[in-house]
Design a protein around this motif. Structure first.
Motif: not given
Length: 259
Positions: A22, A26, A32, A118
Motif C-alpha cells: 500500500a 498509494g 486506494l 494512507a
C-alpha cells in the motif's frame, strides 16, 4: 532495479498486498481500496451501515485512547474484552449488537493501519465481500480504473508471529471481488496482470463464502469462538455502503455521489 516495475504503471487497476504494498503504490494512484475481510473492513461496513463514522488507527494502545478522546469517539476494544460498558470491538457481530455511537476509533494492525497511513494522499475506500459490488459500481461511476485515474486494490493480509506478511485467502477473494465488479461495470478499465489474477481467483471460486469459512483465518476465528464474525464477513454483497475516508474517518457515500 527501478521501483517502477513494482508500481504496475501503465495499468488503471492495480493489486497489492499489505502495508508495504500500500505504501509503495498509494502515492501513485488516485484511489486506494483497502480489503481486510477478517475483520477490519467488514466491521467498517457494519458500523457505517448504522450511521457510525469510523476512525482507523494502527494500534490499540494508550495512544489510541488519547486519539479517541481527541476526536470525541468511542474506542473499540479487543474481541475478548467486550463488556457492557465497552461493547464496541473489531468483531462485526459485537458491533451489530452494540448501541449506536456517532464516532468509533477502530484499531487494527492490518487494514486499519493501511487506511490510517494512507491518510488523504488518495481517496481511500474500505471494501469487503459484503460490499464489493457497491464499491465496484462506485469506482466505475467516478471513472477510476483507467490509466490517468488509477486505482489500487490492496489485500491487507495477516501477520506471522515475527510480524511479516501472511497473505490471506479471504483478502485475495475480497480484492478480486472488487476488481471483478469494477470490470463488469466499466469494461474499458485496464487491469494489471496482478489485478486480473485476483479477479480470476474470486470468479473461479465456486463458493467464496465456504472457502473463507474453511481457510486458515476463518478456521482461526471459528475455533476461537467467533463463528458469527465469519458468517457476517461472508454475506456476499449484502451491503450497499461505500465507506470513504474523509476528515480522518470512514463514512458512507452513495454510489452516484461526486468527489
Amino acid at each position: 532495479m527501478s521501483d517502477e516495475w513494482f508500481l504496475q504503471t501503465g495499468h488503471g487497476v492495480r493489486f497489492e498486498w499489505g502495508p508495504e504494498g500500500a505504501r509503495r503504490v498509494g502515492a501513485h494512484v488516485a484511489c486506494l481500496v483497502v480489503v481486510d475481510v477478517l475483520s477490519f473492513t467488514t466491521a467498517v461496513t457494519v458500523a457505517v451501515e448504522a450511521g457510525t463514522a469510523v476512525h482507523p488507527y494502527a494500534w490499540r494502545d494508550a495512544t489510541a485512547a488519547a486519539y479517541a478522546r481527541r476526536v470525541g469517539a468511542r474506542l473499540a476494544v479487543g474481541r475478548r474484552e467486550v463488556t457492557e460498558r465497552s461493547p464496541w470491538s473489531l468483531s462485526p457481530a459485537a458491533l451489530r449488537r452494540a448501541p449506536f455511537t456517532p464516532r468509533l476509533v477502530l484499531p487494527s494492525p492490518n487494514g486499519s493501519a493501511i487506511a490510517a497511513a494512507a491518510g488523504e494522499a488518495a481517496t481511500v475506500v474500505a471494501a469487503s465481500l459484503r460490499n464489493a459490488s457497491a464499491v465496484g459500481a462506485w469506482l466505475a461511476r467516478h471513472g477510476y480504473g483507467v490509466r490517468d485515474r488509477p486505482v489500487a486494490v490492496v489485500a491487507a493480509g495477516e501477520r506471522w508471529p515475527d510480524g511479516t506478511l501472511r497473505p490471506a485467502l479471504e483478502d485475495l477473494l475480497g480484492a478480486g471481488a472488487v476488481v471483478a465488479a469494477l470490470r463488469e461495470r466499466a469494461p474499458a478499465v485496464t487491469p494489471s496482470p496482478e489485478a486480473r489474477t485476483a479477479a480470476a481467483a474470486f470468479t473461479g471460486t465456486p463458493d467464496p463464502a465456504a472457502a473463507v469459512a474453511a481457510c486458515a483465518s476463518g478456521r482461526e476465528l471459528r475455533g476461537g469462538g467467533f463463528p458469527e464474525d465469519v458468517a457476517i464477513a461472508t454475506e456476499l454483497d449484502a451491503a450497499s455502503v461505500v465507506p470513504v475516508l474523509s476528515g480522518g474517518a470512514f463514512s458512507s457515500r452513495p454510489i452516484a455521489d461526486r468527489n
